[in-house]
Design an enzyme around this catalytic site. Structure first.
Site, PDB file in Angstrom:
ATOM      1  CG  ASN A   1      -0.202  -0.179   2.517  1.00 10.64           C
ATOM      2  OD1 ASN A   1       0.453  -1.195   2.727  1.00 10.64           O
ATOM      3  ND2 ASN A   1      -0.300   0.779   3.410  1.00 10.64           N
TER       4      ASN A   1
ATOM      5  CB  CYS B   1      -3.375   2.868   9.181  1.00 10.28           C
ATOM      6  SG  CYS B   1      -4.838   2.430   8.202  1.00 10.28           S
TER       7      CYS B   1
END
Length: 389
Positions: free
Chosen positions: A162, A338
């Site tokens: 990611n 995150c």
């Protein structure tokens, strides 16, 4: 708060805007008699809601490859829950069948929803080994082989990273793990519907996906669990999802996910190639500056997602670059959203061997088919202006 019209979102790897197909699916649901009906109820509206839910399950199953059974799709609240279900559910069930299998292997470039669960896995009695990537951000089969033995219950390695976009050789990694008798999970949250993907070709036992990475709501995801794969539910409280994930299903969000899957799945390969062409051009222009470098090295490898460009800039910190680009009207990130509150360098880039200064000056530019190529040109000019003073 209204953003200036000039602000352009180039942080699609964190989350994406809702697609028209998702919006229409939710509007249709809201206007239908089954809106708010519990799909587990026996009355007419409940049965209709259940039929809609199962139709959506068939659509998501079809997007994962030919012959995938709808019963192999477990709907979840998102990608994190899908990852945690796979990690603990499979490992604990395998150990229950074979008490000698008490080891789990994960990669150093996994998302926090995998890595942050390592202490809990230790507390549950599992040993966890971490396999490191190459300098190009890829987990090599030979490296994984060195960690495999007949004590490994589960191997979990992501399909596409990611932060860098690097695609992993999942088929080869799965072959090695299966030879050792281990089960295989892949976090495909970043790669689902962004690169060609077939669970049969990958030969994985479980795969996670999330709706908000493809233009569906943030409240939905799924875990593909191959029939026959050992699995112990993480919680109890109802028989939903064949007893594997209790809780009333969010039919509205699931229908939106299914609508996006049906719309995007047929054209995935073409869009992947088109976006890779755009990212190739973006890399080429950015790397004309001697201060800008590709985290994956040069030349940038073809085995990556098309909509992620990962760079680092000499003499700059990520936060400084992000704020300056924001003032120019561009929204980008340094890596995983995150972990954005952490001042530490990216664990992905440091695992790849990038020095602290380089990892601290990283940027991730991410987009999908909805971003205007002219916006990428404007972004390039803005970043080069900032970097070159």
């Amino acid at each position: 708060m209204m953003l200036p019209a000039a602000h352009i979102n180039l942080d699609y790897a964190a989350s994406t805007p809702l697609r028209a197909e998702a919006l229409e699916a939710m509007r249709s649901y809201d206007a239908s008699p089954i809106a708010g009906a519990n799909p587990n109820s026996l009355h007419t509206l409940g049965r209709e809601a259940a039929r809609a839910l199962e139709a959506a399950r068939r659509s998501v199953a079809s997007s994962l490859g030919c012959g995938v059974r709808p019963q192999e799709v477990i709907f979840t609240s998102g990608g994190t829950e899908a990852n945690v279900l796979a990690l603990f559910g499979i490992a604990e069930a395998v150990r229950a069948k074979d008490p000698a299998r008490t080891r789990i292997v994960v990669s150093a470039i996994e998302h926090d929803s995998i890595l942050d669960n390592i202490p809990a896995l230790h507390a549950a009695g599992f040993a966890v080994d971490i396999v490191k990537p190459s300098a190009r951000g890829v987990i090599e089969p030979e490296t994984l082989n060195g960690l495999l033995d007949d004590h490994v219950a589960l191997v979990s390695i992501m399909f596409a990273n990611n932060e860098t976009g690097a695609l992993q050789p999942i088929e080869e990694l799965a072959r090695a793990a299966h030879t050792a008798g281990a089960y295989v999970h892949t976090d495909a949250i970043q790669g689902y519907l962004h690169a060609p993907l077939d669970v049969n070709a990958l030969d994985v036992d479980a795969l996670s996906l999330a709706g908000h990475k493809v233009g569906a709501p943030v409240s939905c995801g799924a875990l593909y669990l191959r029939r026959g794969t050992p699995f112990a539910p993480r919680s109890r409280g109802g028989g939903q999802e064949a007893g594997r994930r209790p809780g009333t299903q969010d039919v509205r969000s699931v229908l939106a996910l299914a609508a996006v899957a049906s719309a995007l799945a047929p054209g995935v390969e073409g869009e992947w190639l088109r976006l890779r062409t755009l990212s190739d051009a973006l890399y080429a222009r950015l790397l004309t500056s001697p201060r800008i470098h590709a985290t994956l090295g040069s030349p940038v490898p073809a085995g990556r997602l098309g909509g992620i460009v990962s760079i680092y800039v000499d003499g700059f910190e990520s936060e400084e670059l992000i704020l300056q680009l924001d003032q120019h009207g561009f929204c980008v990130s340094a890596g995983s959203a995150c972990s954005s509150a952490s001042a530490q360098a990216s664990h992905v880039l440091t695992a790849m061997g990038l020095a602290g200064d380089a990892a601290n000056g990283s940027l991730r530019i991410s987009f999908d088919d909805r971003v205007d190529p002219e916006a990428l040109d404007a972004f390039t000019k803005a970043l080069l202006t900032i970097v070159e003073g």
